[in-house]
Design an enzyme around this catalytic site. Structure first.
Site, mmCIF file in Angstrom:
data_model
loop_
_atom_site.group_PDB
_atom_site.id
_atom_site.type_symbol
_atom_site.label_atom_id
_atom_site.label_comp_id
_atom_site.label_asym_id
_atom_site.label_seq_id
_atom_site.Cartn_x
_atom_site.Cartn_y
_atom_site.Cartn_z
ATOM 1 N N LYS A 174 -11.462 -26.304 -22.689
ATOM 2 C CA LYS A 174 -12.490 -25.666 -21.853
ATOM 3 C C LYS A 174 -11.942 -25.257 -20.494
ATOM 4 O O LYS A 174 -12.086 -24.101 -20.075
ATOM 5 C CB LYS A 174 -13.667 -26.626 -21.651
ATOM 6 C CG LYS A 174 -14.691 -26.153 -20.626
ATOM 7 C CD LYS A 174 -15.749 -27.207 -20.362
ATOM 8 C CE LYS A 174 -15.241 -28.424 -19.620
ATOM 9 N NZ LYS A 174 -15.080 -28.170 -18.166
ATOM 10 N N LYS A 192 -11.399 -26.638 -7.829
ATOM 11 C CA LYS A 192 -11.311 -27.463 -9.035
ATOM 12 C C LYS A 192 -10.535 -26.743 -10.131
ATOM 13 O O LYS A 192 -9.722 -27.356 -10.835
ATOM 14 C CB LYS A 192 -12.707 -27.831 -9.542
ATOM 15 C CG LYS A 192 -12.697 -28.664 -10.834
ATOM 16 C CD LYS A 192 -11.960 -29.977 -10.658
ATOM 17 C CE LYS A 192 -11.841 -30.767 -11.968
ATOM 18 N NZ LYS A 192 -13.102 -31.341 -12.444
ATOM 19 N N THR A 195 -16.764 -28.808 -14.249
ATOM 20 C CA THR A 195 -15.869 -27.698 -13.937
ATOM 21 C C THR A 195 -16.524 -26.411 -14.423
ATOM 22 O O THR A 195 -16.760 -26.236 -15.621
ATOM 23 C CB THR A 195 -14.510 -27.886 -14.634
ATOM 24 O OG1 THR A 195 -13.932 -29.123 -14.204
ATOM 25 C CG2 THR A 195 -13.565 -26.744 -14.287
#
Length: 333
Positions: free
Chosen positions: A275, A207, A131
């Site tokens: 994250k 995503k 990602t």
């Protein structure tokens, strides 16, 4: 508009760094013949990458597995992974699948001191699955193009079980030549490939949309289950009932049982959503878009990481709700 392609039959290592050193020599290990003549290297043999590598092998693709952990590399070889020395495997690879955690690790793998990009043959395709921001994907595509390499912006969704079954969803974007070069690998790893554009960026954009929802849904599931405990409803009963009701979600049904069982074995860790929701927040800030639900969920994951749960399953965010309410979760009696 992008288009989805379904493939018949056929999610990130958090350990990557100075991985490329010498490896044991040997000849390629072929099991049951090969369905095609593609050679691949997969970098990152965590819960997602290991399963994706197995799916490549099942698809008849000779695949070398690379990880910072020599034990993981050995385990992959034992499952039929190539035993060709790394330098030789990289030089002959038609595709390199990168399954690491973030942009910094992707950069290290591709362009670092021992980066693979300089070792791949012209025309090879890099299938990059972490990602990352759309801007990073576009920049990486351009850098690799200057080196004569193709790039597929190809983040993944589906979890470790589907990774090993070749049933991932891949949100992909890239040049038509990149899709063509990657097709055998995509066929082996994915049940559905969403073709979202003819340049890198849209795959990563999709995503981060998915991760926004996934992170918020996990935090919401943890909140609902622990809220239920304040009303005398045990987690297992909440999971049983809500899974059949309108308030359910895929994340509730998948992560709720972890909380009910008190099992926080990491399939996807708390730190992953620190994250990923951080990436969503950064992109939203640049776009001048208010994302309050993302912000609230991120704070809970940050609190969980700060409390020492960062490498536990992301369902461990429930421990923050429980701690704040003075509750005792299953498995903590």
């Amino acid at each position: 508009m992008g288009r989805a392609r379904s493939f018949a039959g056929a999610g990130v290592s958090d350990r990557i760094g100075l991985w490329l050193g010498a490896a044991a020599g040997g000849t390629s290990y072929l099991c049951g013949g090969r369905a095609n003549e593609m050679n691949a290297v997969i970098v990152g043999l965590g819960s997602m990458g290991f399963g994706m590598g197995l799916s490549l092998l099942k698809g008849g693709i000779e695949t070398l597995g690379v990880d910072i952990s020599k034990e993981r590399e050995a385990a992959f070889r034992e499952q039929g992974g190539s035993q060709t020395p790394r330098e030789e495997a990289l030089a002959s690879a038609d595709a390199a699948v990168v399954v690491v955690v973030n942009a910094a690790q992707s950069d290290s793998v591709l362009f670092g001191e021992d980066g693979i990009a300089a070792r791949l043959k012209p025309g090879a395709v890099v299938i990059n699955s972490p990602t990352v921001s759309p801007a990073y994907a576009r920049e990486t595509e351009a850098r690799l193009a200057e080196m004569g390499l193709l790039y597929l912006d190809a983040p993944i969704s589906g979890g470790s079980v589907k990774a090993a079954q070749g049933q991932l969803s891949i949100m992909a974007s890239g040049r038509p030549e990149a899709f063509a070069a990657a097709r055998p690998a995509l066929d082996a790893m994915a049940e559905t490939v969403f073709e979202l554009g003819d340049a890198a960026g849209p795959g990563s954009a999709m995503k981060v949309i998915n991760q926004l929802l996934a992170g918020v849904h996990i935090a919401a599931a943890a909140e609902a289950i622990t809220f239920g405990m304040t009303q005398g409803v045990v987690p297992a009963k909440t999971v049983e009932v809500i899974s059949k009701c309108a308030g359910s979600s895929w994340m509730f049904e998948n992560r709720g049982p972890h909380i009910a069982a008190g099992d926080y074995t990491p399939h996807s860790a708390v730190e992953i959503f620190v994250k990923d929701l951080g990436i969503v927040s950064d992109i939203a800030r640049t776009a001048r878009f208010s994302a309050p639900l993302t912000a609230a969920a991120l704070q809970q994951f940050l609190a969980a990481a700060g409390a020492g749960h960062g490498r536990e399953d992301d369902a461990a965010v429930a421990k923050i709700y429980a701690r704040n309410a003075g509750l005792t979760l299953p498995g903590e009696e």
